[in-house]
Each structure stands twice: as C-alpha cells, then as structure tokens.
Scaffold this motif. Structure first.
Motif, PDB file in Angstrom:
ATOM      1  N   CYS A  79       6.691   2.428  -9.405  1.00 31.01           N
ATOM      2  CA  CYS A  79       5.423   2.954  -9.900  1.00 31.01           C
ATOM      3  C   CYS A  79       5.615   4.182 -10.789  1.00 31.01           C
ATOM      4  N   ALA A  80       6.373   5.172 -10.325  1.00 28.27           N
ATOM      5  CA  ALA A  80       6.527   6.409 -11.097  1.00 28.27           C
ATOM      6  C   ALA A  80       7.289   6.165 -12.397  1.00 28.27           C
ATOM      7  N   LYS A  81       8.287   5.298 -12.371  1.00 28.09           N
ATOM      8  CA  LYS A  81       9.053   5.037 -13.590  1.00 28.09           C
ATOM      9  C   LYS A  81       8.185   4.391 -14.656  1.00 28.09           C
ATOM     10  N   ALA A 245      -0.282  -1.853  -2.079  1.00 29.61           N
ATOM     11  CA  ALA A 245      -1.147  -1.873  -3.263  1.00 29.61           C
ATOM     12  C   ALA A 245      -0.897  -0.675  -4.166  1.00 29.61           C
ATOM     13  N   TRP A 246      -0.356   0.400  -3.616  1.00 31.92           N
ATOM     14  CA  TRP A 246      -0.171   1.620  -4.390  1.00 31.92           C
ATOM     15  C   TRP A 246       1.223   1.725  -5.005  1.00 31.92           C
ATOM     16  N   HIS A 247       2.268   1.216  -4.336  1.00 30.47           N
ATOM     17  CA  HIS A 247       3.603   1.364  -4.939  1.00 30.47           C
ATOM     18  C   HIS A 247       4.019   0.112  -5.700  1.00 30.47           C
ATOM     19  N   ILE A 248       4.293  -0.997  -5.042  1.00 29.80           N
ATOM     20  CA  ILE A 248       4.632  -2.217  -5.767  1.00 29.80           C
ATOM     21  C   ILE A 248       3.416  -2.737  -6.528  1.00 29.80           C
ATOM     22  N   GLY A 249       2.228  -2.554  -5.965  1.00 29.00           N
ATOM     23  CA  GLY A 249       0.995  -2.929  -6.652  1.00 29.00           C
ATOM     24  C   GLY A 249       0.629  -2.006  -7.802  1.00 29.00           C
ATOM     25  N   VAL A 381      -2.934  -7.918  -4.160  1.00 28.02           N
ATOM     26  CA  VAL A 381      -2.558  -7.387  -5.478  1.00 28.02           C
ATOM     27  C   VAL A 381      -1.056  -7.290  -5.690  1.00 28.02           C
ATOM     28  N   GLU A 382      -0.260  -7.601  -4.666  1.00 27.34           N
ATOM     29  CA  GLU A 382       1.189  -7.478  -4.815  1.00 27.34           C
ATOM     30  C   GLU A 382       1.703  -8.305  -5.990  1.00 27.34           C
ATOM     31  N   GLY A 383       1.241  -9.555  -6.092  1.00 31.18           N
ATOM     32  CA  GLY A 383       1.735 -10.434  -7.139  1.00 31.18           C
ATOM     33  C   GLY A 383       1.537  -9.861  -8.529  1.00 31.18           C
ATOM     34  N   ALA A 384       0.390  -9.210  -8.759  1.00 26.99           N
ATOM     35  CA  ALA A 384       0.130  -8.603 -10.067  1.00 26.99           C
ATOM     36  C   ALA A 384       1.121  -7.488 -10.348  1.00 26.99           C
ATOM     37  N   GLY A 385       1.409  -6.679  -9.326  1.00 28.15           N
ATOM     38  CA  GLY A 385       2.387  -5.614  -9.503  1.00 28.15           C
ATOM     39  C   GLY A 385       3.778  -6.147  -9.773  1.00 28.15           C
ATOM     40  N   VAL A 386       4.163  -7.205  -9.053  1.00 27.48           N
ATOM     41  CA  VAL A 386       5.487  -7.798  -9.249  1.00 27.48           C
ATOM     42  C   VAL A 386       5.640  -8.325 -10.674  1.00 27.48           C
ATOM     43  N   ILE A 387       4.594  -8.933 -11.209  1.00 28.01           N
ATOM     44  CA  ILE A 387       4.626  -9.439 -12.588  1.00 28.01           C
ATOM     45  C   ILE A 387       4.882  -8.296 -13.567  1.00 28.01           C
ATOM     46  N   CYS A 388       4.189  -7.183 -13.376  1.00 27.80           N
ATOM     47  CA  CYS A 388       4.395  -6.021 -14.247  1.00 27.80           C
ATOM     48  C   CYS A 388       5.811  -5.461 -14.095  1.00 27.80           C
ATOM     49  N   ILE A 389       6.300  -5.395 -12.863  1.00 27.80           N
ATOM     50  CA  ILE A 389       7.644  -4.879 -12.607  1.00 27.80           C
ATOM     51  C   ILE A 389       8.689  -5.763 -13.284  1.00 27.80           C
ATOM     52  N   CYS A 390       8.517  -7.067 -13.166  1.00 23.27           N
ATOM     53  CA  CYS A 390       9.457  -7.994 -13.820  1.00 23.27           C
ATOM     54  C   CYS A 390       9.439  -7.816 -15.328  1.00 23.27           C
ATOM     55  N   GLU A 391       8.261  -7.763 -15.899  1.00 22.61           N
ATOM     56  CA  GLU A 391       8.169  -7.660 -17.354  1.00 22.61           C
ATOM     57  C   GLU A 391       8.716  -6.323 -17.848  1.00 22.61           C
TER      58      GLU A 391
END
Length: 576
Positions: A79-81, A245-249, A381-391
């Motif tokens: 999240c912070a990065k 929801a706050w960190h990976i999300g 909401v985890e899946g949405a965060g994972v998609i952003c992290i991957c991209e």
C-alpha cells in the motif's frame, strides 16, 4: 507543453490531483493516524471475541504477533509503496487500471462494506450510553428496546452532523484521543488484573510464567462458549486478514499518499501492535474478568457492561470515544467512495444521506460483530487490490505494460472484472460451504486472482507496447503534478503555538496523573471506588484541555488561511 495537455490538466477534478510536494507529511502524523483509527471501538468487541475462539494464551500471543507483523509488511511494501509512487487516491488509481465503469462498481461494494463498519462503531458506542440509562443489553440481531433505538438515532445524528460540518477538526481531535486510549488500556490492565485475581482466588503474579498461567487458566483456557476451537494459524490469519481491505486492498492509499517515504508504512505497527495486539489482549482480559465477576457468559455481555463493571464511567467514556473515532473517518471514506459514483450529489448532502442509512443500520445489534464485518469486507475487495498490486509490481518485470487498459482507452477492464468476480465467488464460496475458515482464505485468494488476472490481461492486450500513449500520459502526469504543486505553494501548515501549546502540556500532565492513579490502584494504595471516581475526572480534564488547544490552533490556522488570495485557495485562475 501542448495546449491539449494543459486543457486536460485544468479539467482534472481536484480529487484526481496527485499530492503536492508541500502537502507531504512527516511520520509523526501517520503514527497518530494509525493509532487513532486502530485503537478504536472494534478493539473492545474483537478482544472479547478472541476469548470465544477456544484458543490457549500462547495461541493468542504468538498468533497476534505474527499476524500483525505480516499486516505491517503489507501496509509498507504494497500500500505505502504504490501510494508514494503515484501520489493518488485509490479511486484515481483504480480508474487507470479498472476503467471508470468498473471503478464505480468497486466504489459501491466498498461503500456498502464500510457502511457496516461505521454502523458497528455507532452501535458499540450506544452500548455505553445504554448502560448509563439502564437500558437492557441487546442480545438479539434486532433491537428489543425503543430506548436503545433512540440512543442510536441521537448518537448517529450527532456524528453525521459533525462529519458534515468540520471533518478537518474532527480528524485532528481523533488523533488527540490516541494517547488517552493507549493510557486507558494500560491502566485498565493494571486495574483489572487484581479484580481477576480476587474473583478467581488466584495467587499473586510474581513472574511472567505466573501471568501466562493465569491467562491460560481463566482467560484463554481452550474452552469456548460458541463451540469454536481454533488454533494459532487461525489467529495469525485473523490478525493478518482483519485489515485486509486497508493493506492488500489498498484502501489506505488516500492517507499514505501524503507520506514522504514509503517506509512510513511501518507506522502502521502502532495501530497493529498497540491496537491489534496489546488492546485485543487487554480487551480479552476485560471480557473474561467481567464475565466471572458478573457470573454471566461473555456472549451475554456487551462492551458497555464489560467496561463499566471494571472501570466505571471511565470505561464507558472509552467505548464512546472509541466508537466515535471509528465511525467518523469511516463515514468520510464512504462519502468519498459514493461521491465518485453519484458525482452530482454534494459531499455534504451525501454525508447526510449515508449517515442516515448507517444510523438506521446501527439500530440492529447484529452489526456489532466487527470481526466478521472486517473479514468479509476484506474478502470482497481483496481481489481488486491484488489486481492493482500485480499490475504495479509484477507487470513491468514480465514485460507487460502497466496501465494498458487506460492506453487502449477502455472504460471497463474485462480481465479485471472477471478476476475480481472469481475471487469473490471463490473466497465466499469456500468460507460459506465450510471448506476453509474465513481467517485462512487470504493466501489462496491472492494466488488465484494474481494468476488469473495476469493470464487474462496478457491475452487482452497487456503484452503489447503503447509508446505514444505512455509518452502522452507521462507528459500529462508531470504537468498535473506541477499544477498541484503550484496550487499548494502558499498552504499554511497546522501549528500549535502559544496558549494552545500550554494547554497541551497541562493535558499531558493530567494524563500522567491518570496513569499514576491506575498504578496506585493496582498497588492497593487507592481503592477501586476511588480510582473510578478520580479517573473519570482526570479523563474529562484531559479532553477539555486538549480540545481547547485544538480549537485555538484551528482558529489561528483558519485566520492565516483567510489572508491568502482566494484564487490560490480554490485552485482557480492559476497557471502551472
């Protein structure tokens, strides 16, 4: 710089601006913010819930330590990065990856989940006022007392009004609650342990092993009133998943984008280890002790009954303050989320609309199950965060193009929609069928979503290169950053000086007296009755002094801002 780029910059809504250089904040603010949000109403409920897991004390202590460590790493390196590299809110960032239409779907899902959490904060606060007015404990999923409903309605109306009228002052006052809440849990532990010893006939605590044995015998003794018997892995999973929801999300991006360095994500350790370790352990001791003293199963008690039994009116004040610091920032997030979808509705009107809906929901005691709300929100909401992290992190390393959907000018990312939808069906399906416990669903959902989105995105166009579109986006983002910097060059920082500083010194002197009174009570110098009377006076004194200091500082800052030309404050007629 082309006129087209400048026109786009001027047309960009303020909510989509990156953080200006002058807006970046030091680590002290993040320590206060994480403390304020994660030492809150939910801690009283979750700490008591952990007692019902059927775990041993070792399972709890080890599990919470490891799980919260994993959460801190996710806050920092995910999240912070992303937040400090983009300086965008999650909503603006999602727009680049998901497309505008899918982003709005996400905002609705998030807003509904956060609404349940805000309702929990209000309802939990109402349990304290319930105890003051001698309203019966609400044990059913629906309210059984008209007085309880009235309490919730009044409390919800006040909180909604405050959020609508002055969120800046409210958010800053929430951070002033942090020192008192930390002191409250510390003093509460000191005062409660002698009560637990007296109620159980346990000998005095002379060593750490005696303390651990007390916890194993009378707090986390492996038995459960609910039939659950979970182990250390479940506790690790819960501590890690609780803020999913706050960190990976990535829902802490709006806050962490103000950090000067991504390493400020480590400030989340304040919330995780003081709020989600120490406070949960103390709240567990509170719940077990109150249940023994009242000779009532813990499942038949609420936070108001527990804290009043042990700490008197100071305990009730803690529940009220904690519920308030939970509901206020959560309602603010909800309003921001829904304003993206319903852009024609003003922020103030949206606050009143959502505040009303949330308050009605808070009338139903079932929303007080904060542990389930937090975990299910994270699953959604985890899946949405994972998609952003991957991209953001993976795609550049495997030769894929980051923001490929934006470069193709598509307002709906179909691979993202499929991967996110599958993640929700997968996680909720496995949990509700009993195949896997909800505390352990994080990792398999992460892996499935990451693999599925990467494959689908590669097939849909992420493998391709978009040099012209990338160059155009880079020019636009650079110009937008310069524009934001220009618009905030004359910002006046919030400062505490003069009389306000003196009042804060007095406030912390009063807080020190509060801590000393707890120590003296634990040593038997003060009786429990004297402590309960003295502690509420000292607590109110702390909030009066700190509140007055805040009001003076806010007025001074507002006065200085009024001297700035209006065009600089509003962002109009300025040239980047």
């Amino acid at each position: 710089m082309s006129q087209n780029v400048m026109d786009r910059v001027r047309a960009t809504p303020r909510c989509d601006w990156p953080v200006a250089d002058k807006e970046q904040s030091g680590i002290g603010n993040f320590i206060g913010l994480y403390g304020g949000e994660h030492i809150a109403a939910t801690e009283f409920v979750i700490g008591a819930t952990l007692v019902q897991y059927g775990c041993t004390a070792s399972d709890i202590l080890i599990g919470l330590f490891v799980g919260n460590f994993l959460a801190v790493l996710c806050f920092t390196f995910f999240c912070a990065k992303i937040a400090t590299q983009t300086r965008l809110t999650l909503y603006s960032y999602l727009g680049r990856i998901f497309g505008n239409r899918l982003q709005k779907v996400y905002n609705i899902v998030l807003g509904l989940g956060l609404s349940a959490l805000a309702a929990a904060g209000i309802s939990i606060s109402a349990t304290a006022i319930r105890r003051i007015l001698n309203v019966p404990i609400q044990l059913n999923w629906y309210p059984t007392s008209a007085k309880f409903v009235l309490i919730v309605l009044v409390l919800g109306a006040v909180i909604t009004f405050i959020v609508a009228k002055g969120f800046e002052g409210v958010s800053k006052f929430a951070t002033t609650c942090v020192p008192w809440m930390i002191a409250l849990f510390f003093v509460g532990m000191l005062v409660t342990l002698p009560q637990l010893l007296d109620a159980t006939g346990y000998e005095s605590i002379r060593s750490p092993s005696d303390f651990l044995n007390l916890l194993n015998t009378h707090v986390w003794n492996g038995s459960s009133e609910t039939g659950q018997h979970l182990g250390v892995l479940h506790v690790i999973g819960f501590a890690w998943t609780c803020n999913l929801a706050w960190h990976i999300g990535l829902n802490d991006m709006p806050m962490l984008r103000y950090a000067k360095d991504y390493k400020y994500g480590y400030a989340s350790a304040v919330g995780m280890y003081i709020g989600h370790f120490f406070a949960w352990v103390v709240a567990g001791v509170f719940g077990a002790t109150a249940a023994i003293i009242l000779n009532t199963p813990l499942t038949q008690l609420d936070p108001g009954a527990v804290t009043f039994t042990l700490l008197g009116y100071t305990g009730l004040l803690a529940v009220i303050i904690a519920g308030w610091t939970t509901a206020n920032p959560t309602i603010y997030r909800i309003v921001l989320s829904f304003n993206v979808v319903f852009s024609k509705v003003s922020q103030k009107r949206m606050t009143y609309i959502m505040g009303t809906i949330i308050t009605v929901a808070a009338c139903f005691p079932c929303v007080q199950k904060a542990d389930a709300i937090l975990v299910y929100l994270g699953m959604a909401v985890e899946g949405a965060g994972v998609i952003c992290i991957c991209e953001h992190f993976l795609f550049p390393h495997i030769g894929f193009t980051r923001y490929w959907n934006e470069y193709r000018h598509q307002d709906f990312n179909t691979p993202a929609a499929i991967a996110w939808g599958v993640s929700i069906i997968f996680s909720f399906g496995l949990v509700f069928t009993g195949i896997i416990h909800r505390n352990l669903i994080l990792v398999p959902t992460f892996v499935l979503t990451a693999v599925l989105y990467t494959v689908l995105a590669g097939l849909a166009g992420a493998r391709q290169k978009y040099p012209a579109e990338e160059a155009d986006a880079c020019a636009y983002r650079t110009a937008l950053q310069d524009y934001a910097n220009k618009m905030h060059q004359d910002d006046i920082p919030f400062t505490v000086t003069g009389v306000a500083r003196g009042l804060r010194v007095i406030a912390f002197g009063v807080l020190a007296g509060f801590v000393v009174s707890g120590i003296l009570c634990a040593q038997g110098v003060l009786t429990l009755a004297v402590f309960k009377s003295l502690s509420i006076v000292l607590s109110l004194g702390y909030f009066v002094c700190n509140g007055a200091a805040l009001i003076i500082s806010l007025r001074k800052t507002t006065s200085e801002k009024s001297r700035i030309p209006q065009k600089i404050q509003t962002g109009k007629e300025a040239t980047p």
